[in-house]
Design a protein around this motif. Structure first.
Motif, short mmCIF file in Angstrom:
data_model
loop_
_atom_site.label_atom_id
_atom_site.label_comp_id
_atom_site.label_asym_id
_atom_site.label_seq_id
_atom_site.Cartn_x
_atom_site.Cartn_y
_atom_site.Cartn_z
N LEU A 233 0.84 -1.20 0.00
CA LEU A 233 0.00 0.00 0.00
C LEU A 233 0.87 1.25 0.00
CD1 LEU A 233 -2.69 -1.01 2.64
CD2 LEU A 233 -2.88 -1.12 0.15
N PRO A 234 0.47 2.28 -0.74
CA PRO A 234 1.19 3.55 -0.66
C PRO A 234 0.93 4.24 0.67
CG PRO A 234 -0.78 3.80 -2.01
CD PRO A 234 -0.69 2.34 -1.66
N PHE A 235 1.78 5.20 1.01
CA PHE A 235 1.53 5.98 2.22
C PHE A 235 0.21 6.75 2.06
CE2 PHE A 235 6.39 6.35 2.16
CZ PHE A 235 6.54 5.15 2.82
N PRO A 236 -0.50 6.99 3.16
CA PRO A 236 -1.77 7.73 3.08
C PRO A 236 -1.59 9.07 2.36
CG PRO A 236 -1.50 6.79 5.26
CD PRO A 236 -0.19 6.58 4.55
N ALA A 237 -2.66 9.51 1.72
CA ALA A 237 -2.61 10.74 0.91
C ALA A 237 -2.75 11.98 1.79
CB ALA A 237 -3.70 10.70 -0.15
N TYR A 238 -1.79 12.17 2.69
CA TYR A 238 -1.82 13.35 3.57
C TYR A 238 -1.89 14.64 2.75
CZ TYR A 238 0.10 10.11 7.15
OH TYR A 238 0.32 9.07 8.01
N HIS A 239 -1.27 14.62 1.57
CA HIS A 239 -1.20 15.83 0.74
C HIS A 239 -2.56 16.27 0.24
CE1 HIS A 239 -1.00 12.39 -2.01
NE2 HIS A 239 -1.51 13.18 -2.94
N ARG A 240 -3.58 15.41 0.35
CA ARG A 240 -4.92 15.78 -0.09
C ARG A 240 -5.69 16.56 0.98
NH1 ARG A 240 -5.09 16.54 -5.17
NH2 ARG A 240 -4.11 14.82 -6.32
N LEU A 241 -5.13 16.69 2.17
CA LEU A 241 -5.74 17.52 3.21
C LEU A 241 -5.24 18.94 3.02
CD1 LEU A 241 -5.30 15.14 6.28
CD2 LEU A 241 -7.37 15.50 4.92
N PRO A 242 -6.11 19.90 2.80
CA PRO A 242 -5.67 21.24 2.40
C PRO A 242 -4.81 21.97 3.43
CG PRO A 242 -8.04 21.19 2.84
CD PRO A 242 -7.57 19.78 2.85
N ASP A 243 -4.91 21.63 4.68
CA ASP A 243 -4.13 22.37 5.69
C ASP A 243 -3.35 21.42 6.58
OD1 ASP A 243 -3.22 24.71 6.73
OD2 ASP A 243 -4.97 25.10 7.99
N PHE A 244 -2.78 20.38 5.96
CA PHE A 244 -1.97 19.42 6.72
C PHE A 244 -0.50 19.84 6.65
CE2 PHE A 244 0.66 15.63 7.08
CZ PHE A 244 0.17 15.06 8.23
N PRO A 245 0.23 19.79 7.79
CA PRO A 245 -0.21 19.33 9.11
C PRO A 245 -0.65 20.44 10.06
CG PRO A 245 2.16 19.53 9.09
CD PRO A 245 1.69 19.95 7.72
N ARG A 246 -0.68 21.69 9.60
CA ARG A 246 -0.92 22.80 10.52
C ARG A 246 -2.26 22.68 11.24
NH1 ARG A 246 -3.27 27.50 11.37
NH2 ARG A 246 -4.66 27.21 9.59
N ARG A 247 -3.28 22.21 10.52
CA ARG A 247 -4.61 22.16 11.12
C ARG A 247 -4.78 20.98 12.08
NH1 ARG A 247 -8.36 22.43 13.60
NH2 ARG A 247 -10.54 22.86 13.09
N TYR A 248 -3.88 20.00 12.00
CA TYR A 248 -4.04 18.76 12.76
C TYR A 248 -3.02 18.69 13.89
CZ TYR A 248 -7.02 17.48 8.88
OH TYR A 248 -8.03 17.47 7.95
N ALA A 249 -3.44 18.08 15.00
CA ALA A 249 -2.52 17.95 16.13
C ALA A 249 -2.98 16.83 17.05
CB ALA A 249 -2.43 19.26 16.92
N LEU A 250 -2.02 16.19 17.68
CA LEU A 250 -2.31 15.14 18.65
C LEU A 250 -2.85 15.75 19.94
CD1 LEU A 250 0.85 12.93 18.05
CD2 LEU A 250 -1.47 12.53 17.24
N PRO A 251 -3.36 14.92 20.87
CA PRO A 251 -3.91 15.46 22.11
C PRO A 251 -2.93 16.35 22.86
CG PRO A 251 -4.48 13.15 21.90
CD PRO A 251 -3.53 13.46 20.77
N LEU A 252 -3.44 17.42 23.44
CA LEU A 252 -2.61 18.33 24.22
C LEU A 252 -1.76 17.57 25.24
CD1 LEU A 252 -4.94 21.35 25.07
CD2 LEU A 252 -2.83 21.44 23.75
#
Length: 472
Positions: free
Chosen positions: A174-193
């Motif tokens: 399998l290819p790596f997940p298409a993170y590049h298709r998320l328009p604001d990755f990784p800035r918009r995403y974050a793990l639990p505080l």
């Protein structure tokens, strides 16, 4: 063929008030991203709308889907987001009646083809692993679907399964997940505080399935088998995230990251040898942990280890999962702390057979353990879990799908009340976190996790507003 994937938001809070969970934890939809990458690698066009990341909801989201004019739309839904996803599908069918609508994800896989008998706006279900199934559906332009394994479709108006889809034997294909298709990755995403030392960060899944038979776990997507990426693949995956997106920390969201000792040891050795500047958290089972393994994890950059403890009552544990001695739990957690890593305990309240006395035993037990942090979920009987089959015989069950998100007590064990459960839940959280040792641990986050502190302060007005609403 151009496929638009939609990840509906659903209810991710407690049924009232503003949902502020994205402030504390927002991870990318990895299952959907994996399918999107698989299609993209085979020449298909893909787009993704992650409603958690964009805030799209309701009629505005339908308008956006119609504006893009996709050849097909795929929805990935949990139980709590299914009805919201279906409302979008209904709106879409009114505007683009000839556009195929496909549903997949945990809820579709656990309920199965009967959904087609009740929800007419759904054309097809993808049941089980979705990569190959959805590709074959799209490549065939949604014709002769009965010949494609893993598809739910209507035959003579009745929901029918084509055939079971075999599991993907080699996940490294399998290819790596298409993170590049998320328009604001990784800035918009974050793990639990407070669960990471560095930002930006994200989550990764390096295995599928689980051989254990916990009563409360839904295995309808990946079944009970256990398959995993090779250590070489995992290190290459982390290197890709670091190189292309600047990722500095990941959370391995696998149920059983440490299940195969040889794989973990090889991964640690490779990662340490390559000096890859990415730290990580993982979930481990207590029976896999020993001093040698913990030394390997620490040297390769492990920052935090999470353990599913669930309960502090031996009889409750024996009823719902493989039993592990409570004294041994304390010993193993202390070993992780001595190795220099943080420890997070995962607990669950409201399981069938629990009482106020057993829950109080869990609370008292948790306060004795060398834990830095806890996560306490409210037991939810999902349709694909073994316990679902006779859940109504064990208590009161309000099968309200939007509230089935582990943040609401939709099930109340016999002999208890919902108010009683809520009171014990709040007491658990309050007693654990209102201790000097825990306060000092979070004070240390000023230098151990400065990104968490900055994120917390940036959203302090919203957090305080929510706290005020809860008090009133």
């Amino acid at each position: 063929m151009r496929i638009l994937f939609v990840h509906p938001h659903g209810s991710n809070w407690m049924g009232a008030g503003n949902d502020i969970t994205a402030i504390f934890n927002l991870m990318p939809p990895l299952g959907m991203l994996s399918i999107a990458a698989f299609l993209e690698a085979r020449g298909m066009e893909v787009e993704i709308i992650d409603c958690y990341g964009t805030g799209h909801r309701g009629q505005g989201l339908v308008d956006e889907i119609v504006r893009r004019r996709p050849d097909a739309v795929g929805f990935s839904c949990t139980t709590s987001s299914f009805l919201e996803g279906y409302a979008l599908a209904e709106g879409l069918k009114e505007r683009l009646p000839d556009t195929p609508v496909i549903f997949g994800g945990a809820h579709a896989c656990s309920v199965g083809v009967s959904l087609l008998d009740r929800f007419p706006a759904i054309d097809y279900l993808v049941l089980g692993e979705g990569e190959q199934t959805l590709y074959e559906l799209a490549a065939a332009s949604f014709r002769n679907v009965e010949k494609i394994p893993g598809v739910g479709y209507r035959r003579d108006g009745v929901g029918t399964l084509s055939a079971a889809r075999e599991l993907i034997a080699d996940l490294d294909t399998l290819p790596f997940p298409a993170y590049h298709r998320l328009p604001d990755f990784p800035r918009r995403y974050a793990l639990p505080l407070f669960s990471y030392p560095k930002a930006p960060n994200t989550s990764v899944i390096s295995s599928r399935g689980c051989p254990y038979q916990c009563s409360y776990c839904d295995r309808s997507v990946f079944s009970r088998g256990f398959r995993f990426n090779s250590p070489e693949y995992i290190v290459e995956h982390l290197a890709y995230l670091n190189r292309d997106f600047g990722i500095r920390h990941v959370f391995f969201y696998d149920d059983l990251f440490t299940a195969d000792r040889g794989r973990v040891a090889r991964f640690c050795q490779l990662k340490e040898a390559q000096r890859l500047p990415v730290t990580y958290n993982c979930i481990a089972r207590l029976e896999h942990v020993d001093a040698e393994l913990l030394a390997l994890l620490k040297r390769s950059g492990c920052w935090q280890v999470n353990f599913g403890i669930e309960s502090g009552d031996p009889e409750v544990i024996k009823k719902h999962r493989k039993y592990y001695g409570l004294d041994e739990v304390q010993t193993k957690l202390a070993m992780v702390r001595r190795a220099g890593m943080r420890v997070k305990g995962l607990f669950m309240l409201g399981l069938p057979g629990e009482s106020e006395e057993s829950i109080r035993r869990t609370i008292d037990y948790a306060l004795m353990l060398p834990l830095d942090e806890i996560n306490v979920t409210k037991f939810t009987p999902f349709p694909g879990a073994p316990i679902y089959r006779d859940i109504r015989a064990q208590g009161e069950f309000d099968e309200n799908w939007p509230l089935m998100n582990c943040m609401n007590f939709v099930f109340v064990p016999t002999g208890m009340s919902r108010d009683q459960l809520e009171g014990l839940y709040n007491e658990f959280i309050r007693r654990f976190y209102r201790r000097t040792r825990i306060h000092w641990g979070y004070t240390q986050m000023l230098w151990k996790s400065p990104g968490s502190i900055l994120r917390f302060l940036r959203h302090l007005p919203e957090i305080l507003a929510f706290e005020m609403k809860q008090r009133w």
